[in-house]
Design an enzyme around this catalytic site. Sequence first.
Site, PDB file in Angstrom:
ATOM      1  CE  LYS A 113     156.541  39.778 -40.695  1.00 21.29           C
ATOM      2  NZ  LYS A 113     156.580  38.791 -40.842  1.00 21.29           N
ATOM      3  CE  LYS A 194     148.546  42.462 -41.322  1.00 23.44           C
ATOM      4  NZ  LYS A 194     148.772  41.105 -40.995  1.00 23.44           N
ATOM      5  CE  LYS A 197     150.445  37.490 -34.368  1.00 23.28           C
ATOM      6  NZ  LYS A 197     149.341  36.279 -35.163  1.00 23.28           N
TER       7      LYS A 197
END
Length: 325
Positions: A113, A194, A197
């Site tokens: 992130k 994976k 979204k």
Amino acid sequence: METIVSGIQPTGNLHIGNYLGAVKNFIALQNSGKYEMYIFIADLHSLTENLAPDKLRTQITTAAAEFLAAGIDPDKVIFFRQSDVQEHAELAWIFNCVMPIAELYRMTQFKDKSERQESNVNAGLLTYPVLQAADILMYQGALVPVGQDQIQHVELTRVVARKFNQRYGDFFPETKHLLTTVPKVMSLLEPAKKMSKSLGKDHVIDMADEPAMIEKKLKKAVTATEGGGLAPGAQNLLSLLKEFGSQEEYQKFSAAEKDGSIRYGDLKGTLAKTIADHFANFRAKRNELLQQPEKIEKILASGAEKARAVAEKTMSEVRKLVGLN
Ligand code: ADP
Ligand code: TRP
């Protein structure tokens, strides 16, 4: 009775990765009647991403509608919004003070992130798993149903409990993750990653997608082989058919893949129909619930009340243990 705790961030519509990796398991565990269960919308965690306040508010309501439409039964599960139980943030602070930051810098999700949102590497991104540990340990959670990407956070929860117990005496349990048979659904367009979204709309199939949308997304899904063997994209679609389709359909396509006669267009068509049918009921219930936001609020408020009663008790003991009163 063992306690199960899990949460999902309200960062958008639930997708079939969330469903197969986590939500489907929530429903099965709930219906087994064998556990005390807490399921919540992790809205405090979402603040680590840069969401407009109005958008966050809408997404919380949508997330609640989706959980309920998927089958979460507020009579069987304590279903609530994390921020309604302020004790979570308080326990997270206490945990922050027993956790070495080096352990947090090692988290894969923090590294990912930090790269993805380079201009917003806030302290919450680093302490995110500490809040998650607070969510779980607040209710003495023994089992945590999640997808594969969350295993590291459940492991960190064990570290938090151990550090706390070493310093203040045995109080929190050892927590274990619970996986489904498909703990990692892959992206449609980049099957090495994976399904998430954060990759973009065309990488995921939402549970709420209309049949035409599912068909369109699957048409674009990557199935090409790189140098022989079953390509990861094709493997992913076959494993989806195994989950959503009939045994017969799965056997047929699986055999065709092995003898080289498979037509991926056909597989995609069958899969699109199967997924659309599987979630037809879900779509209808979701739309119905979204027309009744007051009903959703009522359910969340009643869940929060039950969760708060337990959280208040935990915190009163924790405060004593650490010397705050
Ligand atoms: P996303 O990566 O799309 O933002 P979340 O991080 O909100 O999804 O995940 C919510 C839950 O769904 C977690 O338990 C997570 O492990 C699970 N999950 C997310 N993506 C997948 C996937 N592709 N396959 C299986 N489980 C998943
Ligand atoms: N970090 C989890 C996710 O991204 C969401 C979450 C927050 C969670 N608190 C939790 C999951 C506690 C399980 C238990 O999916």
